[in-house]
Design a protein around this motif. Structure first.
Motif, PDB file in Angstrom:
ATOM      1  N   ASP A 162       0.863  -1.182   0.000  1.00  0.00           N
ATOM      2  CA  ASP A 162       0.000   0.000   0.000  1.00  0.00           C
ATOM      3  C   ASP A 162       0.903   1.237   0.000  1.00  0.00           C
ATOM      4  N   THR A 164       0.494   4.187   0.873  1.00  0.00           N
ATOM      5  CA  THR A 164       0.399   5.012   2.097  1.00  0.00           C
ATOM      6  C   THR A 164       1.173   4.394   3.254  1.00  0.00           C
ATOM      7  N   HIS A 165       1.662   3.177   3.060  1.00  0.00           N
ATOM      8  CA  HIS A 165       2.416   2.483   4.109  1.00  0.00           C
ATOM      9  C   HIS A 165       3.922   2.662   3.950  1.00  0.00           C
ATOM     10  N   LYS A 202      -5.043   2.806   9.746  1.00  0.00           N
ATOM     11  CA  LYS A 202      -4.254   3.962   9.326  1.00  0.00           C
ATOM     12  C   LYS A 202      -3.306   4.466  10.425  1.00  0.00           C
ATOM     13  N   ALA A 205       0.765   5.603  10.298  1.00  0.00           N
ATOM     14  CA  ALA A 205       1.341   6.885   9.909  1.00  0.00           C
ATOM     15  C   ALA A 205       1.238   7.931  11.004  1.00  0.00           C
TER      16      ALA A 205
END
Length: 893
Positions: A162, A164-165, A202, A205
């Motif tokens: 992913d 965003t990871h 999430k 982050a």
């Protein structure tokens, strides 16, 4: 989020999976090196799998493979990677752990490392991709380094993580360094989200609760380091000759994840050890959080200690040994405080550690008895140390009680920790029990001072920096040659290094000098130009990777390419060779006489002597030492050839060639055999035939440590000199006692009997003397002002007899004033005793002792009721008696 696996994979299977995965991709399996770096003085302990490859990263060494994989025994308890204080309190910190790692030496780089990591984790082991997060280096202005855009791009484009990871972090999190100095570079880390009730996918982050936030939910699994730089002594970075990959993944953590455990300590790497602790203590893991901490500390620390002791380290009061001693004491303290075990028991846990580690590291199981012996001795010693610490605390308590503000000095309290193992919480508890406070600021200052000293002790200066090493060619060594080049050859200067505060260092193209290694000292000698304009006196020889560095003092200038003659001190080399071959014979003789349990714990081989440390539970008897010495000399007399061969390591071990636990060997090894008597793996210098040793004599044997003995011996001319000195001493003693050397022992026994009989007669005579003196004292006492007084001189009584007389006289009771003089070896012991109410009437024994000392010389003093001393001038005893009489007359009338 996807569910984490509930795998039935054992830790052994996880380890094997990792190794087999990379072997299938062209990696050579390289066995673990010992837990202490043998050729790297910048490290106390092996703290990462890459330590044994440091010379490759620096460009000073090479291997016959460019890809490697292994599982490395690691210890992190000091320096940059110090996890000690966290161990036991959480579920994932350890002092000892296995580092699974794969390496590329100038072969593949970031793309292969990243994609293979992703493949193993997600395809082979099936970890859910949505739970994995990665970090990359975000750059550092201080070092002038940009962000690692390449690694970030590979993650985003060549894996299906992913996007965003993928997170950026600073130098602290994503720039890996082995220590204060050494190879380093940017890294990319793989973390896993272990989730929990109400967990938001999430959260990774979120800097407060996510990746790198220091919690047990998001934990690092794997670190891929891209070695590009070397950190120098001054803190600056130098680019390495080639780019490398160094990866590391803790077996304990990944096993916990794959077995679906929240705690590393719930895996099969620890549960067998816990079961053993439960059996020994009667306590159960999981029933009480405080007790659980004790279990975790003990299991972890015993793993570290077992690995270290199996590799040949010993507890001591300095360096690595001191760290191990503190580790063992911490385990023993938690056993006392948290589990309630006041008596030694840790040593009985060692077999369970062997069951866990023995498959991967056989020497832990093979040396079980040796490890148990060391642990038990340290436990018993620590118990006595704690008792002494309690006495010291009682002394501190007396001082604190006299203070208006009841506060214990932080510096003194910290000494209880550093010296006696008392932790801060225990000291605070003892203070609270007495209603005191602890000077926390003083404790912190003392702790920082101690850490600074420890850092200074462990911060070794590199012989040559990475910048200086860059471009230096490997030195061609000739010390094993069969011709004269083993001692002397013509060569050329490569580089001369000189700096204030350091010895000069010289590198040449070829060298006959042996570099210090394997217990043998480095050679000494001279390297000089033909015209004598340049002379380098070699005091020692070292090796960095494949570069031989001559250490000493230079006179004149040496430019690169200068022709020089390198000449080893031949006599010094010959003496060293004799001692080295004698060490091999001694090793074999020790095992023959004492048993196969004997292993080498350390050695010194020099021109002056040899020293051999061996594992053995008790002192060697005189008969055993004679048998060992005789066996070595018999082999010397046989004069068997000393033969060397280069063989495959496994083949050599299979045919019984002796290998040392503490050594790290290459695949091809040098075997040194002395006839059919001894065969060992060894790279040192040796004689051509056993007879060249000349003579061998053991000069001492003593305890070095519980379970470890030290034997020192001499060979060749040194042995002859020693025997001649001993003979002169023996003959001199015989002459002094008017007998022959053969009858000296009988003569000494006769004299001892005579002395004993005379002593008995003297004791009887002394008793008679005291009896007579007591009768004389009773008759001589005269009453003054209601006090029985006497001032008497007993020239026949020594100090002990005078005290006995004083004790008898005091038993008479009533008010007494006694002043007694004696004689002892030309001096005048005296005793003053004021009994009953005499002190209330103004008599002070200490005051009178001062007056007498002023007359007789010497010293004396004491309390008002009792004083004593010793005068120097017997001729003034009469004057001293008169002064005492006058003192009593004035006080009593």
């Amino acid at each position: 989020m996807s569910q984490l696996p509930q795998s039935v994979l054992s830790a052994a299977r996880v380890r094997a999976d990792f190794i087999e995965f990379f072997e299938a991709r062209g990696h050579r399996f390289v066995p673990s090196s010992p837990v202490f770096p043998q050729d790297d003085p910048t490290l106390l302990f092996t703290n990462a799998g890459m330590n044994q490859f440091k010379d490759v990263f620096l460009g000073t060494g090479k291997r016959d493979y460019s890809r490697a994989v292994n599982t490395q025994k690691c210890i992190r308890v000091s320096g940059k990677h110090n996890d000690l204080e966290e161990v036991g309190l959480d579920t994932y910190h350890h002092t000892f752990f296995e580092m699974l790692g794969n390496w590329s030496f100038g072969d593949y780089f970031k793309q292969e490392a990243i994609t293979w990591s992703w493949e193993l984790l997600t395809k082979k082991w099936g970890l859910p991709k949505d739970r994995l997060w990665v970090t990359v280096f975000g750059g550092d202005a201080k070092d002038g380094l940009p962000a690692d855009d390449e690694a970030e791009r590979i993650w985003l484009e060549l894996t299906d993580i992913d996007p965003t990871h993928v997170l950026r972090f600073d130098r602290k999190a994503n720039f890996w360094e082995m220590g204060e100095t050494g190879p380093c570079g940017p890294c990319t880390e793989i973390h896993i989200d272990r989730g929990g009730p109400g967990a938001d996918p999430k959260d990774g982050a979120n800097p407060k609760i996510g990746v790198n936030a220091g919690n047990e939910r998001f934990i690092e699994l794997w670190n891929n380091v891209f070695i590009q730089f070397n950190r120098r002594d001054d803190g600056s970075l130098a680019t390495l000759p080639a780019k490398h990959v160094d990866t590391g993944m803790g077996l304990e953590r990944v096993t916990a994840v794959l077995q679906g455990k929240r705690s590393n300590y719930d895996t099969d790497l620890f549960t067998p050890i816990f079961r053993r602790i439960e059996t020994l203590t009667g306590r159960r893991y999981g029933a009480d959080p405080d007790v659980d901490v004790g279990f975790r500390v003990i299991a972890d620390h015993l793993r570290a200690l077992s690995a270290a002791f199996a590799d040949g380290l010993l507890p001591s009061n300095e360096g690595r040994g001191y760290v191990l001693r503190r580790l063992l004491r911490r385990a023993a303290r938690f056993g006392r405080q948290r589990i309630g075990m006041q008596k030694p028991f840790l040593f009985d846990v060692v077999p369970a550690v062997g069951d866990v580690l023995g498959e991967a590291f056989p020497n832990v199981r093979q040396r079980e008895d040796h490890i148990k012996l060391l642990v038990r001795a340290e436990e018993e010693s620590f118990g006595a140390t704690l008792d002494r610490g309690l006495v010291l605390f009682a002394d501190l308590a007396q001082r604190v009680e006299k203070q208006a503000q009841k506060e214990l000095s932080g510096a003194e309290a910290y000494d209880l920790y550093a010296t006696y193992g008392f932790p801060q919480d225990l000291v605070e508890q003892m203070c609270r029990e007495r209603g005191w406070t602890l000077d926390a600021r003083g404790w912190k200052a003392a702790e920082e001072k101690h850490r600074s000293a420890s850092r200074a002790e462990g911060a070794f200066r590199q012989l040559l920096s990475a910048e200086q090493l860059a471009g230096l060619p490997a030195t061609e060594s000739t010390y094993h040659a069969d011709d004269s080049t083993a001692i002397e050859l013509e060569t050329r200067v490569v580089r001369l290094f000189q700096a204030a505060g350091q010895k000069d260092r010289l590198v040449v193209e070829e060298s006959p000098f042996y570099a210090e290694s394997g217990g043998q000292v480095g050679d000494a000698g001279r390297i000089e130009s033909a015209d004598g304009a340049f002379v380098f006196v070699v005091e020692d020889t070292k090796k960095i990777g494949e570069v031989i560095v001559h250490v000493g003092e230079a006179k004149g200038v040496a430019q690169p390419g200068l022709d020089v003659l390198a000449r080893v001190d031949a006599e010094r080399r010959a003496a060293t060779r004799a001692h080295h071959t004698a060490t091999h014979l001694l090793h074999k003789a020790l095992r023959t006489v004492l048993g196969a349990h004997v292993t080498q714990q350390g050695s010194y081989v020099g021109p002056d002597r040899l020293r051999f440390d061996l594992s053995h539970p008790k002192a060697l008897t005189a008969e055993e030492l004679e048998r060992i010495e005789r066996l070595v000399n018999q082999e010397i007399a046989r004069n068997a050839r000393v033969c060397t061969s280069v063989e495959n390591l496994n083949d050599a071990k299979a045919r019984g060639v002796m290998a040392l636990f503490s050594e790290k060997y290459a695949d091809r090894v040098r075997v040194v055999a002395v006839g059919d008597f001894s065969a060992e793996l060894c790279g040192g210098t040796h004689v051509s035939a056993a007879g060249d040793i000349g003579a061998f004599v053991i000069v001492s044997e003593r305890a070095l440590q519980a379970g470890v003995r030290r034997v020192e011996a001499l060979a060749r001319d040194r042995a002859v000199e020693y025997v001649q000195t001993q003979r002169r001493t023996l003959e001199g003693a015989a002459r002094a006692l008017k007998t022959s050397p053969d009858e000296l022992s009988a003569r000494i026994e006769q004299l001892q009997k005579e002395v004993k009989e005379l002593k008995k007669k003297g004791e009887k005579s002394a008793v008679a003397d005291v009896d007579a003196a007591f009768d004389k004292l009773k008759a001589a006492r005269a009453v003054r002002g209601g006090v029985a007084c006497c001032v008497l001189d007993f020239a026949e009584l020594d100090t002990a007899a005078l005290r006995e007389l004083g004790d008898r006289a005091r038993s008479l009771g009533g008010d007494q004033a006694l002043v007694l003089f004696g004689r002892a070896e030309g001096r005048v012991p005296f005793l003053i005793a004021f009994e009953g109410d005499t002190v209330k009437r103004g008599l002070k024994a200490g005051e009178l002792a001062g007056k007498i000392s002023a007359i007789l010389g010497g010293g004396g003093g004491g309390k008002p009721a009792l004083a004593q001393g010793q005068g120097l001038d017997p001729a003034k005893v009469g004057e001293a008696r008169a002064a005492a009489e006058a003192y009593l007359a004035e006080a009593l009338g």
